[in-house]
Design a protein around this motif. Structure first.
Motif, mmCIF file in Angstrom:
data_model
loop_
_atom_site.group_PDB
_atom_site.id
_atom_site.type_symbol
_atom_site.label_atom_id
_atom_site.label_comp_id
_atom_site.label_asym_id
_atom_site.label_seq_id
_atom_site.Cartn_x
_atom_site.Cartn_y
_atom_site.Cartn_z
ATOM 1 N N LEU A 233 94.145 -2.527 40.246
ATOM 2 C CA LEU A 233 92.917 -2.025 39.606
ATOM 3 C C LEU A 233 92.912 -2.358 38.117
ATOM 4 O O LEU A 233 91.895 -2.744 37.552
ATOM 5 C CB LEU A 233 92.804 -0.509 39.808
ATOM 6 N N GLU A 234 94.101 -2.214 37.530
ATOM 7 C CA GLU A 234 94.215 -2.482 36.094
ATOM 8 C C GLU A 234 93.981 -3.984 35.807
ATOM 9 O O GLU A 234 93.319 -4.352 34.843
ATOM 10 C CB GLU A 234 95.607 -2.078 35.599
ATOM 11 N N LEU A 235 94.534 -4.794 36.698
ATOM 12 C CA LEU A 235 94.353 -6.248 36.552
ATOM 13 C C LEU A 235 92.866 -6.611 36.682
ATOM 14 O O LEU A 235 92.347 -7.442 35.922
ATOM 15 C CB LEU A 235 95.173 -7.000 37.615
ATOM 16 N N ARG A 236 92.209 -5.976 37.637
ATOM 17 C CA ARG A 236 90.784 -6.241 37.824
ATOM 18 C C ARG A 236 89.981 -5.835 36.583
ATOM 19 O O ARG A 236 89.116 -6.561 36.127
ATOM 20 C CB ARG A 236 90.255 -5.496 39.064
ATOM 21 N N SER A 237 90.339 -4.692 36.036
ATOM 22 C CA SER A 237 89.636 -4.210 34.851
ATOM 23 C C SER A 237 89.864 -5.160 33.661
ATOM 24 O O SER A 237 88.943 -5.479 32.916
ATOM 25 C CB SER A 237 90.127 -2.800 34.537
ATOM 26 N N TRP A 238 91.106 -5.592 33.527
ATOM 27 C CA TRP A 238 91.440 -6.506 32.424
ATOM 28 C C TRP A 238 90.669 -7.822 32.585
ATOM 29 O O TRP A 238 90.089 -8.336 31.626
ATOM 30 C CB TRP A 238 92.953 -6.764 32.431
ATOM 31 N N THR A 239 90.667 -8.355 33.791
ATOM 32 C CA THR A 239 89.967 -9.620 34.066
ATOM 33 C C THR A 239 88.473 -9.472 33.770
ATOM 34 O O THR A 239 87.862 -10.354 33.167
ATOM 35 C CB THR A 239 90.158 -10.020 35.547
ATOM 36 N N ARG A 240 87.936 -8.324 34.194
ATOM 37 C CA ARG A 240 86.503 -8.093 33.960
ATOM 38 C C ARG A 240 86.190 -8.154 32.459
ATOM 39 O O ARG A 240 85.226 -8.780 32.035
ATOM 40 C CB ARG A 240 86.081 -6.742 34.532
ATOM 41 N N GLY A 241 87.062 -7.530 31.669
ATOM 42 C CA GLY A 241 86.873 -7.514 30.209
ATOM 43 C C GLY A 241 86.848 -8.924 29.631
ATOM 44 O O GLY A 241 86.005 -9.256 28.787
ATOM 45 N N VAL A 242 87.768 -9.758 30.096
ATOM 46 C CA VAL A 242 87.835 -11.137 29.583
ATOM 47 C C VAL A 242 86.599 -11.921 30.030
ATOM 48 O O VAL A 242 85.990 -12.655 29.232
ATOM 49 C CB VAL A 242 89.123 -11.839 30.082
ATOM 50 N N PHE A 243 86.237 -11.749 31.275
ATOM 51 C CA PHE A 243 85.085 -12.491 31.790
ATOM 52 C C PHE A 243 83.790 -12.072 31.077
ATOM 53 O O PHE A 243 82.904 -12.896 30.851
ATOM 54 C CB PHE A 243 84.949 -12.312 33.308
ATOM 55 N N VAL A 244 83.699 -10.782 30.731
ATOM 56 C CA VAL A 244 82.523 -10.312 29.981
ATOM 57 C C VAL A 244 82.482 -11.011 28.613
ATOM 58 O O VAL A 244 81.433 -11.448 28.141
ATOM 59 C CB VAL A 244 82.544 -8.777 29.817
ATOM 60 N N GLU A 245 83.650 -11.157 28.017
ATOM 61 C CA GLU A 245 83.753 -11.853 26.722
ATOM 62 C C GLU A 245 83.248 -13.301 26.850
ATOM 63 O O GLU A 245 82.501 -13.786 26.011
ATOM 64 C CB GLU A 245 85.228 -11.829 26.277
ATOM 65 N N PHE A 246 83.679 -13.953 27.930
ATOM 66 C CA PHE A 246 83.239 -15.338 28.172
ATOM 67 C C PHE A 246 81.730 -15.389 28.420
ATOM 68 O O PHE A 246 81.030 -16.256 27.934
ATOM 69 C CB PHE A 246 83.968 -15.948 29.377
ATOM 70 N N ARG A 247 81.240 -14.437 29.204
ATOM 71 C CA ARG A 247 79.812 -14.398 29.523
ATOM 72 C C ARG A 247 78.985 -14.197 28.249
ATOM 73 O O ARG A 247 77.966 -14.858 28.047
ATOM 74 C CB ARG A 247 79.545 -13.258 30.519
ATOM 75 N N GLU A 248 79.457 -13.284 27.400
ATOM 76 C CA GLU A 248 78.715 -13.029 26.156
ATOM 77 C C GLU A 248 78.675 -14.279 25.276
ATOM 78 O O GLU A 248 77.662 -14.567 24.628
ATOM 79 C CB GLU A 248 79.339 -11.858 25.394
ATOM 80 N N PHE A 249 79.782 -14.997 25.293
ATOM 81 C CA PHE A 249 79.817 -16.247 24.522
ATOM 82 C C PHE A 249 78.751 -17.214 25.045
ATOM 83 O O PHE A 249 77.996 -17.810 24.269
ATOM 84 C CB PHE A 249 81.210 -16.893 24.602
ATOM 85 N N GLU A 250 78.695 -17.335 26.369
ATOM 86 C CA GLU A 250 77.699 -18.247 26.963
ATOM 87 C C GLU A 250 76.277 -17.807 26.611
ATOM 88 O O GLU A 250 75.413 -18.645 26.342
ATOM 89 C CB GLU A 250 77.861 -18.278 28.490
#
Lengths: 264, 256
Positions: A233-250
């Motif tokens: 669950l923690e890994l999923r949450s961490w991944t989500r955070g990074v992907f949100v960062e990438f999405r915001e950049f896009e």
């Protein structure tokens, strides 16, 4: 900068070979990511892995290239989407660049090893690669893992001057920076290139993530079973955070394009 | 109207890149829209002819009819520039013939623009050619071309030796041809097209080709550097010298 008549003739010839493949301004450019730094052990391959997984979950359209001769860690982790490449010979360069230049609507991603940093960008400059891929409908984004080391900051500044048409984005990876503040050394020249943050992944999770054969994109959809659920669950949450960062950049990039097209 | 210009590209040694330099010159003039014709003296097969079948003709410089074909047609030709790619070993004899037929004298009087591109080899012996060649030059523009296309090392040269030889020629101008990526060089040869066509990804017929993007990039970068040298020496100004301007100078040259 003024150019001679001879330069203009050669540029026009070069352009004529690209014109047929140019995309209109209304078409969304295909992302072309280059993960690069002249320094070893600054998290390039991990960042490449994260971006590959992010792009993969975003429709599965990504062609990754591993330019780490002798290691090829990205190719080992994501063999289905990664091609091993080498620049030491001209046939190797042809195999790489002639494939990279083709825009089939798939995002491209290069994990550039530190030993090939200079060589890669020298070739890019000589064959005017960045200009050529832009004309073929790509948006070139260089993700530069930030570090306080003078050679890293100097290389970043040099890249900014050398490739003004690429989007140069510093990446602040907490695992590498360990709390050091480097913002002042990594000034950005456009709003969309604001530094990306990669939060620290707890060491216990990193151990699991390194052993993970599946994409982190899959972790979001289905929790891995080879680790305790709390870690998953923690890994999923961490991944989500990074992907949100990438999405915001896009999104920042898209917004910038939109503003530019409205102005012209 | 511009007076005719004759540019001789030669060396007494083989394999130093005479045809390469001729090809870059033909492309340069084509890009600058200066009508040019070329003569390939590699009779009977020809090398330059392979790349420029329409703009070049194979001739044997030892034969008087072929000499007439070149020099008797200078004024009547549509081309204002004539490039002659002289085969290995024929540079000095060619210059000697030019002197014998009065060509050098005509150049001296300003009736013709005359330039020699002397492609130098890597050894000191190639410098010896300079003294031999210089004797026939008259008022020609003399370009010493150091050709690095094949990664040549000018290992026997040093500044003192060079300047000693260069002093023997009036107003010598040095040109450097940089190295071209070997595979790019091979592929252009294999394609048998001008460098410009290769960069534009075209076959000799004008149809689209599928040359490597990387190799085209290397050729473009290299040709840009070669042309920068031609820009530096103001080559277009040299060959586009106006006949009217010369007519003012002619009496003085004749008097001298």
């Amino acid at each position: 900068m003024s150019t001679s008549y001879s330069d203009r003739v050669l540029a026009a010839l070069h352009d004529s070979t690209l014109a047929a493949t140019s995309v209109s301004r209304t078409t969304r450019p295909t992302p072309f990511y280059i993960i690069a730094s002249p320094r070893a052990l600054c998290g390039k391959t991990f960042l490449a892995l994260l971006m590959a997984d992010y792009l993969f979950q975003d429709g599965g359209n990504v062609d990754a290239y591993d330019l780490n001769p002798g290691e090829y860690a990205l190719a080992a982790c994501r063999p289905g989407i990664t091609t091993k490449a080498d620049l030491s010979t001209t046939p190797g360069q042809i195999a790489l660049f002639d494939r990279l230049i083709a825009n089939e609507g798939k995002a491209k991603l290069i994990d550039l090893g530190y030993s090939l940093f200079e060589r890669f960008f020298d070739v890019c400059e000589q064959i005017e690669f960045i200009e050529a891929v832009r004309r073929r409908g790509f948006e070139v984004i260089i993700l530069f893992p930030a570090e306080p080391h003078p050679s890293a900051t100097a290389a970043y500044e040099h890249m900014q001057r050398r490739f003004p048409h690429a989007v140069l984005v510093p990446v602040l990876n907490e695992a590498i920076l360990k709390g050091e503040r480097v913002h002042e050394s990594y000034q950005v020249d456009r709003e969309s290139a604001a530094a990306l943050q990669v939060p620290l992944m707890p060491p216990v999770l990193k151990t699991y993530a390194d052993r993970l054969s599946q994409s982190l994109a899959h972790v979001r959809a289905q929790l891995p079973t080879n680790m305790p659920k709390s870690h998953a669950l923690e890994l999923r949450s961490w991944t989500r955070g990074v992907f949100v960062e990438f999405r915001e950049f896009e999104l920042r990039l898209t917004l910038e394009k939109l503003r530019t097209s409205l102005r012209t | 109207m511009a007076k005719p210009a004759v540019l001789i590209v030669g060396a007494d040694k083989g394999g130093v890149g005479k045809t390469t330099v001729s090809r870059t010159l033909l492309d340069y003039f084509a890009a600058h829209q200066i009508p040019t014709r070329a003569f390939d003296t590699e009779a009977p097969k020809g090398t330059l002819k392979r790349f420029y079948p329409d703009a070049s003709e194979i001739v044997d410089m030892n034969l008087v009819p072929d000499q007439m074909k070149i020099f008797d047609t200078l004024s009547g030709s549509h081309a204002s520039v004539t490039v002659i790619d002289v085969r290995a070993g024929l540079l000095s004899p060619t210059l000697q013939s030019l002197r014998d037929i009065g060509f050098i004298e005509a150049a001296k009087k300003g009736q013709i623009t005359f330039g020699v591109f002397h492609i130098l080899g890597p050894t000191i012996t190639s410098l010896d050619e300079i003294s031999e060649t210089a004797a026939y030059l008259g008022d020609a523009k003399y370009f010493m071309v150091k050709n690095f296309i094949n990664n040549t090392h000018y290992f026997q040269w040093d500044e003192q030796t060079c300047s000693a030889y260069f002093k023997k020629v009036k107003d010598v101008v040095e040109i450097t041809i940089p190295k071209l990526n070997e595979m790019a060089c091979e592929q252009v040869d294999l394609a048998s097209v001008p460098y410009l066509s290769f960069i534009a990804n075209k076959k000799l017929s004008g149809d689209a080709a599928s040359y490597s993007f990387v190799l085209r990039g290397y050729v473009r970068h290299w040709l840009g550097n070669v042309w920068a040298e031609y820009d530096r020496i103001k080559l277009t100004d040299l060959v586009a010298a106006r006949a009217q301007a010369d007519s003012i100078q002619q009496p003085r040259a004749a008097a001298g």
